[in-house]
Scaffold this active site. Structure first.
Site, mmCIF file in Angstrom:
data_model
loop_
_atom_site.group_PDB
_atom_site.id
_atom_site.type_symbol
_atom_site.label_atom_id
_atom_site.label_comp_id
_atom_site.label_asym_id
_atom_site.label_seq_id
_atom_site.Cartn_x
_atom_site.Cartn_y
_atom_site.Cartn_z
ATOM 1 N N PRO A 1 49.088 19.602 65.666
ATOM 2 C CA PRO A 1 48.328 19.898 64.457
ATOM 3 C C PRO A 1 48.834 21.096 63.655
ATOM 4 C CG PRO A 1 47.063 20.428 66.424
ATOM 5 C CD PRO A 1 48.252 19.652 66.877
ATOM 6 N N ASN A 2 48.782 20.917 62.362
ATOM 7 C CA ASN A 2 49.099 21.949 61.360
ATOM 8 C C ASN A 2 50.594 22.240 61.219
ATOM 9 O OD1 ASN A 2 46.313 22.515 60.627
ATOM 10 N ND2 ASN A 2 46.144 23.399 62.672
ATOM 11 N N ARG B 1 52.475 27.580 55.740
ATOM 12 C CA ARG B 1 51.433 28.059 56.654
ATOM 13 C C ARG B 1 51.825 29.396 57.297
ATOM 14 N NH1 ARG B 1 50.881 25.792 62.809
ATOM 15 N NH2 ARG B 1 48.972 26.925 63.289
ATOM 16 N N TYR C 1 55.202 31.893 61.238
ATOM 17 C CA TYR C 1 55.922 30.647 61.517
ATOM 18 C C TYR C 1 57.190 30.445 60.686
ATOM 19 C CZ TYR C 1 51.609 29.631 64.010
ATOM 20 O OH TYR C 1 50.541 29.695 64.875
ATOM 21 N N ASN D 1 56.123 20.427 70.525
ATOM 22 C CA ASN D 1 55.324 21.588 70.153
ATOM 23 C C ASN D 1 53.877 21.112 70.012
ATOM 24 O OD1 ASN D 1 54.014 23.772 69.121
ATOM 25 N ND2 ASN D 1 55.560 24.268 67.571
ATOM 26 N N ALA E 1 48.142 23.959 68.511
ATOM 27 C CA ALA E 1 46.872 24.459 69.075
ATOM 28 C C ALA E 1 46.464 23.700 70.338
ATOM 29 C CB ALA E 1 45.770 24.364 68.027
ATOM 30 N N HIS F 1 46.760 24.963 74.096
ATOM 31 C CA HIS F 1 45.787 25.811 74.781
ATOM 32 C C HIS F 1 44.507 25.073 75.165
ATOM 33 C CE1 HIS F 1 48.658 28.447 72.959
ATOM 34 N NE2 HIS F 1 48.221 28.166 71.747
ATOM 35 N N ASP G 1 47.868 15.063 80.697
ATOM 36 C CA ASP G 1 47.784 13.868 81.540
ATOM 37 C C ASP G 1 48.695 12.757 81.028
ATOM 38 O OD1 ASP G 1 45.992 15.106 83.206
ATOM 39 O OD2 ASP G 1 44.232 14.015 82.508
ATOM 40 N N GLU H 1 58.830 22.225 76.189
ATOM 41 C CA GLU H 1 57.755 22.791 75.355
ATOM 42 C C GLU H 1 58.352 23.828 74.406
ATOM 43 O OE1 GLU H 1 54.646 24.640 77.694
ATOM 44 O OE2 GLU H 1 53.789 25.649 75.940
ATOM 45 N N HIS I 1 57.684 26.521 70.978
ATOM 46 C CA HIS I 1 56.808 27.214 70.023
ATOM 47 C C HIS I 1 57.647 28.083 69.106
ATOM 48 C CE1 HIS I 1 53.340 26.040 72.376
ATOM 49 N NE2 HIS I 1 54.004 26.416 73.451
ATOM 50 N N LEU I 2 57.270 28.118 67.849
ATOM 51 C CA LEU I 2 57.964 29.008 66.902
ATOM 52 C C LEU I 2 57.646 30.462 67.228
ATOM 53 C CD1 LEU I 2 56.708 26.658 64.257
ATOM 54 C CD2 LEU I 2 59.093 27.356 64.066
ATOM 55 N N SER I 3 56.362 30.730 67.431
ATOM 56 C CA SER I 3 55.935 32.097 67.735
ATOM 57 C C SER I 3 55.977 32.304 69.259
ATOM 58 C CB SER I 3 54.511 32.320 67.201
ATOM 59 O OG SER I 3 53.584 31.533 67.932
ATOM 60 N N ARG J 1 50.351 36.960 71.481
ATOM 61 C CA ARG J 1 49.316 36.847 70.454
ATOM 62 C C ARG J 1 47.921 36.925 71.088
ATOM 63 N NH1 ARG J 1 50.886 31.880 66.789
ATOM 64 N NH2 ARG J 1 49.175 32.769 65.567
ATOM 65 N N ARG K 1 45.647 32.238 73.368
ATOM 66 C CA ARG K 1 46.946 31.533 73.295
ATOM 67 C C ARG K 1 47.803 31.766 74.542
ATOM 68 N NH1 ARG K 1 47.224 29.917 67.758
ATOM 69 N NH2 ARG K 1 46.086 31.393 66.480
HETATM 70 C C1 DQA Z 1 52.467 27.327 67.966
HETATM 71 C C2 DQA Z 1 51.616 28.386 68.663
HETATM 72 C C3 DQA Z 1 50.172 27.904 68.833
HETATM 73 O O1 DQA Z 1 49.389 28.911 69.452
HETATM 74 C C4 DQA Z 1 49.557 27.595 67.481
HETATM 75 O O2 DQA Z 1 48.258 27.068 67.642
HETATM 76 C C5 DQA Z 1 50.401 26.719 66.648
HETATM 77 C C6 DQA Z 1 51.849 26.869 66.671
HETATM 78 C C7 DQA Z 1 53.889 27.845 67.656
HETATM 79 O O3 DQA Z 1 54.754 27.019 67.369
HETATM 80 O O4 DQA Z 1 54.131 29.038 67.647
HETATM 81 O O5 DQA Z 1 49.887 25.913 65.865
HETATM 82 O O6 DQA Z 1 52.600 26.217 68.852
#
Ligand code: DQA
Length: 148
Positions: A10-11, A18, A23, A75, A78, A81, A88, A99, A101-103, A108, A112
């Site tokens: 998501p997002n 964003r 990010y 990725n 959200a 978490h 599953d 896995e 993640h950008l951040s 954080r 998270r």
């Molecule tokens: C994220 C980190 C997550 O905590 C966050 O909810 C995201 C992006 C990242 O790529 O840093 O939406 O997965």
């Protein structure tokens, strides 16, 4: 030719606009294109999928099984978490995944710091912005080369 699925939660469709200070400025399309080019150089095909809906992501993971996807770069955003359902699904299909993640979630907010994926992932690559994805592509190539 092996196929990799690049799966985004998501997002992440809003990358480029964003929370740019967290990010970065690049869009998901541009990041995906870089990953696609890198994999193409190694004769690996990329398919991509992004959804804001947990069930759709579960469906996509399940479908990967019928498509002989060799590896997933994921990725979960959200859902990292929160999602037992996605964890599953990945355990059910037994497709290895990285896995991404950008951040750096561990630096954080406390909520998270928990990932439902890290202990079952081949590798976790985070905190490098868009480079987390290209490093994941590199790791995926190395993994698939070693496996053959
Ligand atoms: C994220 C980190 C997550 O905590 C966050 O909810 C995201 C992006 C990242 O790529 O840093 O939406 O997965």
């Amino acid at each position: 030719m092996a196929t990799i699925l690049l799966l985004n939660g998501p997002n992440l469709n809003l990358l480029g606009s964003r929370e740019k200070s967290i990010y970065g400025e690049l869009t998901l399309d541009s990041i995906s294109k870089t990953v696609e080019d890198k994999l193409a150089d190694a004769s690996i095909k990329l398919v991509t999928y992004q959804s804001n809906h947990e069930g759709y992501l579960v469906d996509r993971v399940q479908r990967a099984l019928t498509e002989s996807i060799a590896l997933i770069i994921f990725n979960p955003a959200a859902y990292t978490h929160t999602s037992v359902a996605l964890r599953d699904a990945l355990l059910a299909v037994e497709i290895p995944f990285i896995e991404v993640h950008l951040s750096e979630p561990k630096e954080r907010e406390a909520f998270r710091h928990i990932s439902y994926f890290s202990d079952i992932a081949l590798e976790v690559i985070s905190g490098k912005g868009a480079m987390s994805y290209t490093d994941a592509a590199e790791a995926a190539i190395n993994y698939l080369n070693k496996k053959d």
